[in-house]
Design an enzyme around this catalytic site. Structure first.
Site, PDB file in Angstrom:
ATOM      1  N   ARG A 160      11.248 -42.692  11.663  1.00 46.21           N
ATOM      2  CA  ARG A 160      12.416 -43.038  10.860  1.00 46.21           C
ATOM      3  C   ARG A 160      12.037 -44.172   9.927  1.00 46.21           C
ATOM      4  O   ARG A 160      11.395 -45.141  10.350  1.00 46.21           O
ATOM      5  CB  ARG A 160      13.584 -43.462  11.751  1.00 46.21           C
ATOM      6  CG  ARG A 160      14.884 -43.662  10.984  1.00 46.21           C
ATOM      7  CD  ARG A 160      15.993 -44.213  11.850  1.00 46.21           C
ATOM      8  NE  ARG A 160      15.905 -45.664  11.960  1.00 46.21           N
ATOM      9  CZ  ARG A 160      16.898 -46.413  12.449  1.00 46.21           C
ATOM     10  NH1 ARG A 160      18.011 -45.851  12.879  1.00 46.21           N
ATOM     11  NH2 ARG A 160      16.774 -47.731  12.523  1.00 46.21           N
ATOM     12  N   TYR A 172      20.741 -52.944   7.401  1.00 43.71           N
ATOM     13  CA  TYR A 172      20.654 -52.253   8.684  1.00 43.71           C
ATOM     14  C   TYR A 172      19.257 -51.641   8.884  1.00 43.71           C
ATOM     15  O   TYR A 172      18.666 -51.110   7.953  1.00 43.71           O
ATOM     16  CB  TYR A 172      21.660 -51.094   8.773  1.00 43.71           C
ATOM     17  CG  TYR A 172      21.259 -50.202   9.924  1.00 43.71           C
ATOM     18  CD1 TYR A 172      20.501 -49.058   9.717  1.00 43.71           C
ATOM     19  CD2 TYR A 172      21.489 -50.601  11.236  1.00 43.71           C
ATOM     20  CE1 TYR A 172      20.037 -48.307  10.776  1.00 43.71           C
ATOM     21  CE2 TYR A 172      21.020 -49.861  12.297  1.00 43.71           C
ATOM     22  CZ  TYR A 172      20.293 -48.717  12.072  1.00 43.71           C
ATOM     23  OH  TYR A 172      19.798 -48.008  13.115  1.00 43.71           O
ATOM     24  N   ASP A 237      18.371 -43.136   8.147  1.00 35.88           N
ATOM     25  CA  ASP A 237      19.747 -43.359   8.581  1.00 35.88           C
ATOM     26  C   ASP A 237      20.515 -44.093   7.483  1.00 35.88           C
ATOM     27  O   ASP A 237      20.237 -45.267   7.219  1.00 35.88           O
ATOM     28  CB  ASP A 237      19.744 -44.185   9.878  1.00 35.88           C
ATOM     29  CG  ASP A 237      21.098 -44.214  10.589  1.00 35.88           C
ATOM     30  OD1 ASP A 237      21.134 -44.599  11.776  1.00 35.88           O
ATOM     31  OD2 ASP A 237      22.107 -43.862   9.933  1.00 35.88           O
ATOM     32  N   HIS A 239      23.490 -44.743   7.705  1.00 37.32           N
ATOM     33  CA  HIS A 239      24.375 -45.571   8.520  1.00 37.32           C
ATOM     34  C   HIS A 239      25.799 -45.666   7.985  1.00 37.32           C
ATOM     35  O   HIS A 239      26.378 -46.782   7.886  1.00 37.32           O
ATOM     36  CB  HIS A 239      23.769 -46.964   8.705  1.00 37.32           C
ATOM     37  CG  HIS A 239      23.937 -47.493  10.098  1.00 37.32           C
ATOM     38  ND1 HIS A 239      24.873 -48.441  10.412  1.00 37.32           N
ATOM     39  CD2 HIS A 239      23.339 -47.162  11.257  1.00 37.32           C
ATOM     40  CE1 HIS A 239      24.823 -48.690  11.716  1.00 37.32           C
ATOM     41  NE2 HIS A 239      23.902 -47.916  12.269  1.00 37.32           N
ATOM     42  N   GLU A 263      20.695 -39.105   8.131  1.00 40.47           N
ATOM     43  CA  GLU A 263      21.665 -39.325   9.191  1.00 40.47           C
ATOM     44  C   GLU A 263      22.878 -40.119   8.743  1.00 40.47           C
ATOM     45  O   GLU A 263      22.736 -41.035   7.934  1.00 40.47           O
ATOM     46  CB  GLU A 263      20.967 -40.085  10.323  1.00 40.47           C
ATOM     47  CG  GLU A 263      21.830 -40.471  11.494  1.00 40.47           C
ATOM     48  CD  GLU A 263      21.081 -41.370  12.466  1.00 40.47           C
ATOM     49  OE1 GLU A 263      21.745 -42.078  13.225  1.00 40.47           O
ATOM     50  OE2 GLU A 263      19.825 -41.377  12.436  1.00 40.47           O
ATOM     51  N   GLU A 289      26.604 -39.898  16.327  1.00 41.89           N
ATOM     52  CA  GLU A 289      26.384 -40.955  17.327  1.00 41.89           C
ATOM     53  C   GLU A 289      27.656 -41.715  17.657  1.00 41.89           C
ATOM     54  O   GLU A 289      27.759 -42.321  18.724  1.00 41.89           O
ATOM     55  CB  GLU A 289      25.281 -41.916  16.894  1.00 41.89           C
ATOM     56  CG  GLU A 289      25.638 -42.823  15.743  1.00 41.89           C
ATOM     57  CD  GLU A 289      24.489 -43.752  15.361  1.00 41.89           C
ATOM     58  OE1 GLU A 289      24.745 -44.963  15.249  1.00 41.89           O
ATOM     59  OE2 GLU A 289      23.360 -43.248  15.176  1.00 41.89           O
ATOM     60  N   ARG A 310      24.047 -35.793  17.077  1.00 36.97           N
ATOM     61  CA  ARG A 310      23.494 -37.102  17.446  1.00 36.97           C
ATOM     62  C   ARG A 310      24.102 -37.729  18.703  1.00 36.97           C
ATOM     63  O   ARG A 310      23.646 -38.782  19.147  1.00 36.97           O
ATOM     64  CB  ARG A 310      23.714 -38.083  16.283  1.00 36.97           C
ATOM     65  CG  ARG A 310      22.865 -37.836  15.090  1.00 36.97           C
ATOM     66  CD  ARG A 310      21.462 -38.359  15.293  1.00 36.97           C
ATOM     67  NE  ARG A 310      21.430 -39.826  15.329  1.00 36.97           N
ATOM     68  CZ  ARG A 310      20.560 -40.506  16.064  1.00 36.97           C
ATOM     69  NH1 ARG A 310      19.722 -39.863  16.859  1.00 36.97           N
ATOM     70  NH2 ARG A 310      20.569 -41.824  16.043  1.00 36.97           N
ATOM     71  N   GLU A 366      15.627 -39.614  19.623  1.00 34.64           N
ATOM     72  CA  GLU A 366      15.364 -40.974  19.129  1.00 34.64           C
ATOM     73  C   GLU A 366      14.790 -41.814  20.279  1.00 34.64           C
ATOM     74  O   GLU A 366      15.290 -41.731  21.402  1.00 34.64           O
ATOM     75  CB  GLU A 366      16.646 -41.614  18.606  1.00 34.64           C
ATOM     76  CG  GLU A 366      16.474 -43.045  18.103  1.00 34.64           C
ATOM     77  CD  GLU A 366      17.764 -43.624  17.507  1.00 34.64           C
ATOM     78  OE1 GLU A 366      17.696 -44.727  16.943  1.00 34.64           O
ATOM     79  OE2 GLU A 366      18.827 -42.961  17.614  1.00 34.64           O
ATOM     80  N   TRP A 430      29.495 -50.805   8.240  1.00 32.22           N
ATOM     81  CA  TRP A 430      28.176 -51.402   8.524  1.00 32.22           C
ATOM     82  C   TRP A 430      27.203 -50.326   8.879  1.00 32.22           C
ATOM     83  O   TRP A 430      27.516 -49.384   9.585  1.00 32.22           O
ATOM     84  CB  TRP A 430      28.287 -52.442   9.637  1.00 32.22           C
ATOM     85  CG  TRP A 430      26.965 -52.988  10.028  1.00 32.22           C
ATOM     86  CD1 TRP A 430      26.191 -53.893   9.337  1.00 32.22           C
ATOM     87  CD2 TRP A 430      26.173 -52.560  11.142  1.00 32.22           C
ATOM     88  NE1 TRP A 430      25.011 -54.092   9.962  1.00 32.22           N
ATOM     89  CE2 TRP A 430      24.963 -53.290  11.101  1.00 32.22           C
ATOM     90  CE3 TRP A 430      26.392 -51.663  12.191  1.00 32.22           C
ATOM     91  CZ2 TRP A 430      23.966 -53.153  12.033  1.00 32.22           C
ATOM     92  CZ3 TRP A 430      25.413 -51.490  13.146  1.00 32.22           C
ATOM     93  CH2 TRP A 430      24.196 -52.239  13.054  1.00 32.22           C
TER      94      TRP A 430
HETATM   95  C1  CS2 Z   1      21.601 -46.480  14.795  1.00 35.25           C
HETATM   96  C2  CS2 Z   1      21.846 -47.474  15.863  1.00 35.25           C
HETATM   97  O1  CS2 Z   1      19.720 -45.813  16.003  1.00 35.25           O
HETATM   98  C3  CS2 Z   1      20.573 -45.473  15.194  1.00 35.25           C
HETATM   99  O2  CS2 Z   1      20.610 -44.350  14.694  1.00 35.25           O
HETATM  100  O3  CS2 Z   1      22.630 -45.908  14.154  1.00 35.25           O
HETATM  101  O4  CS2 Z   1      20.889 -48.449  15.776  1.00 35.25           O
HETATM  102  C4  CS2 Z   1      23.209 -48.112  15.843  1.00 35.25           C
HETATM  103  O5  CS2 Z   1      23.348 -48.954  14.766  1.00 35.25           O
HETATM  104  C5  CS2 Z   1      23.430 -48.874  17.128  1.00 35.25           C
HETATM  105  O6  CS2 Z   1      23.198 -48.049  18.194  1.00 35.25           O
HETATM  106  C6  CS2 Z   1      24.828 -49.445  17.208  1.00 35.25           C
HETATM  107  O7  CS2 Z   1      25.042 -49.971  18.429  1.00 35.25           O
HETATM  108 MG    MG Z   2      22.216 -43.966  13.455  1.00 37.00          MG
END
Ligand code: CS2
Ligand code: MG
Length: 430
Positions: A160, A172, A237, A239, A263, A289, A310, A366, A430
């Site tokens: 990634r 991020y 990601d 995000h 993602e 996720e 996810r 992941e 975020w």
């Molecule tokens: C992220 C995470 O790994 C990922 O794909 O989206 O790092 C996410 O920000 C955290 O799990 C939030 O707790």
């Molecule tokens: Mg993620």
């Protein structure tokens, strides 16, 4: 006569005799449920919701644990339905993480009682191992290239890519020495993968500029492809930070770089928005996720709007629920891409690997490595070899819990950052 009393006739019934909610912080905060049975066999479940850990601990301790004592430990499906339908207030991250912990612990127990690694109860091995991806990141290209090389040296076969954005101080997914020790109190090497939650009494505020990011991201992938060639599977990601049309633009502009997936390209509360993205790009999409139930996926599956699921075991209601989601996804040739950051504990990761090695539609896992302190406490038996994760052959999940280490690392308040637009300070995803 209640159903439980009616079911009590089975002499050899193994019942739940205790359930402990273990909150600890070896490197970062975790909530772990330990269920004990009349057979003396125990099972573990992960209930960690990053930055809201104590809410799940209370949900378990104050509301679910009293309901578990005396129940048939083998009746996993009935217990799932009892906790989901019986809650009346269904879905949501806290409820589904609590149910996930109970479910996972009961599957751990059933496999231990059967004397088998859990994946054998889930249908046995369907592959040699679970392809894993790691987190490479850098504030700039040279730092990013070093990080990619470091992950290739560790044996990762899929990477990634997250980078800094010119004009933004922190973004991020970018590990930088400034937050190296936030999550790791073992004083390990300076570059500890990006741990988003910061030990603090208030969330850190980060700045964001979507147009700067959209100008920069395609250039980064062009550079990475030039440096590492066309084969290496690359993931990214976004995000949750783009509008549907911005997401469509990014997906299209990244097509030449043949991403494994893009993602969380846009917040997915309104799943229909993904139609807009799909209309414009063939870049594979991964989402889920922050989803908690199979119903979050219905439209996305039936309209073929995503390619990877996810959800982790911890946040989607456990092994019982996630296996159902994967079975549904398989109908649409959608694959698994389970969330595996450090805030999913080794218990949650082990559960994902037992499921991942067995399901027909495994895609990728992941694997953000946990800190040494975390691994010392949970003693995972899964193994990472040549880019593949293997759940191991221990009965059950193959995970432990060291009570002494847990006591030595008490919970510490920690929060995920929040995001504000650099332009005018507006709140942003975020
Ligand atoms: C992220 C995470 O790994 C990922 O794909 O989206 O790092 C996410 O920000 C955290 O799990 C939030 O707790
Ligand atoms: Mg993620």
């Amino acid at each position: 006569m209640t159903y439980a009393e009616d079911m009590a006739y089975a002499e050899d019934r193994i019942t739940i005799t205790a359930a402990e909610v273990l909150v600890s912080s070896p490197g970062r905060n975790f909530v772990t449920l330990r269920v004990t049975t009349s057979a003396g066999v125990t099972g573990l479940g992960d209930a960690t919701v990053n930055g809201r850990e104590l809410a799940v601990a209370s949900y378990l301790r104050d509301h679910l644990v009293p309901l578990l004592i005396g129940r048939d430990a083998h009746a996993i499906e009935d217990t799932w339905q009892y906790l989901y339908r019986g809650a009346y207030w269904r879905r949501g991250p806290i409820t589904m993480a609590a149910i996930a912990a109970v479910d996972t612990a009961l599957w751990d127990i059933k496999a231990k009682l059967a004397g088998m690694p859990l994946y054998q109860l889930l249908g046995g091995r369907s592959r040699r191992g679970c392809l894993a991806y790691g987190h490479a990141s850098g504030a700039d290209l040279p730092e990013l290239f070093d990080s990619v090389r470091a992950h290739l040296d560790q044996g990762y076969r899929a990477i990634r890519i997250q980078t800094g954005v010119p004009g933004l101080s922190s973004v991020y997914g970018v590990a930088s020495s400034s937050n190296a020790h936030v999550g790791d109190d073992t004083g390990a090497t300076s570059r500890y993968d990006h741990e988003p939650a910061r030990r603090s009494t208030m969330p850190v505020e980060e700045e964001w500029d979507t147009r700067a990011y959209l100008r920069h991201a395609p250039r980064v992938f062009e550079a990475v492809r030039n440096e590492f060639g066309p084969e290496l599977p690359l993931l990214h990601d976004a995000h949750h930070r783009l509008t549907p049309i911005q997401a469509a633009r990014l997906g299209k502009e990244l097509e030449p770089y043949d991403l494994f997936w893009l993602e969380d390209v846009t917040p997915a509360e309104n799943t229909a928005m993904l139609r807009r993205v799909r209309e414009h790009t063939t870049t594979p999409l991964a989402i889920g996720e922050v989803f908690n139930t199979i119903w979050d996926y219905r439209e996305l599956f039936e309209e073929q709007l995503i390619d990877y699921v996810r959800s982790p075991v911890t946040h989607a209601g456990g092994i019982t629920a996630l296996r159902r989601i994967f079975d549904y996804a398989a109908v649409y040739q959608i694959k698994s891409g389970v969330h595996g950051p450090t805030d999913v504990s080794p218990v949650g990761l082990a559960a994902a690997l037992h499921l991942g090695i067995a399901i027909p539609n495994f895609g990728i896992q992941e694997y953000m490595k946990h800190s040494a302190a975390t691994d010392e406490m949970f003693r995972p038996t899964y193994r990472f070899t040549d880019g593949l994760l293997d759940p191991g052959e221990e009965p059950g999940l193959g995970i432990g819990y060291d009570d002494e280490a847990g006591a030595a690392h008490p919970y510490e308040p920690a929060y995920l950052p929040v995001n504000r637009l650099k332009l005018d300070g507006s709140m942003h995803d975020w």
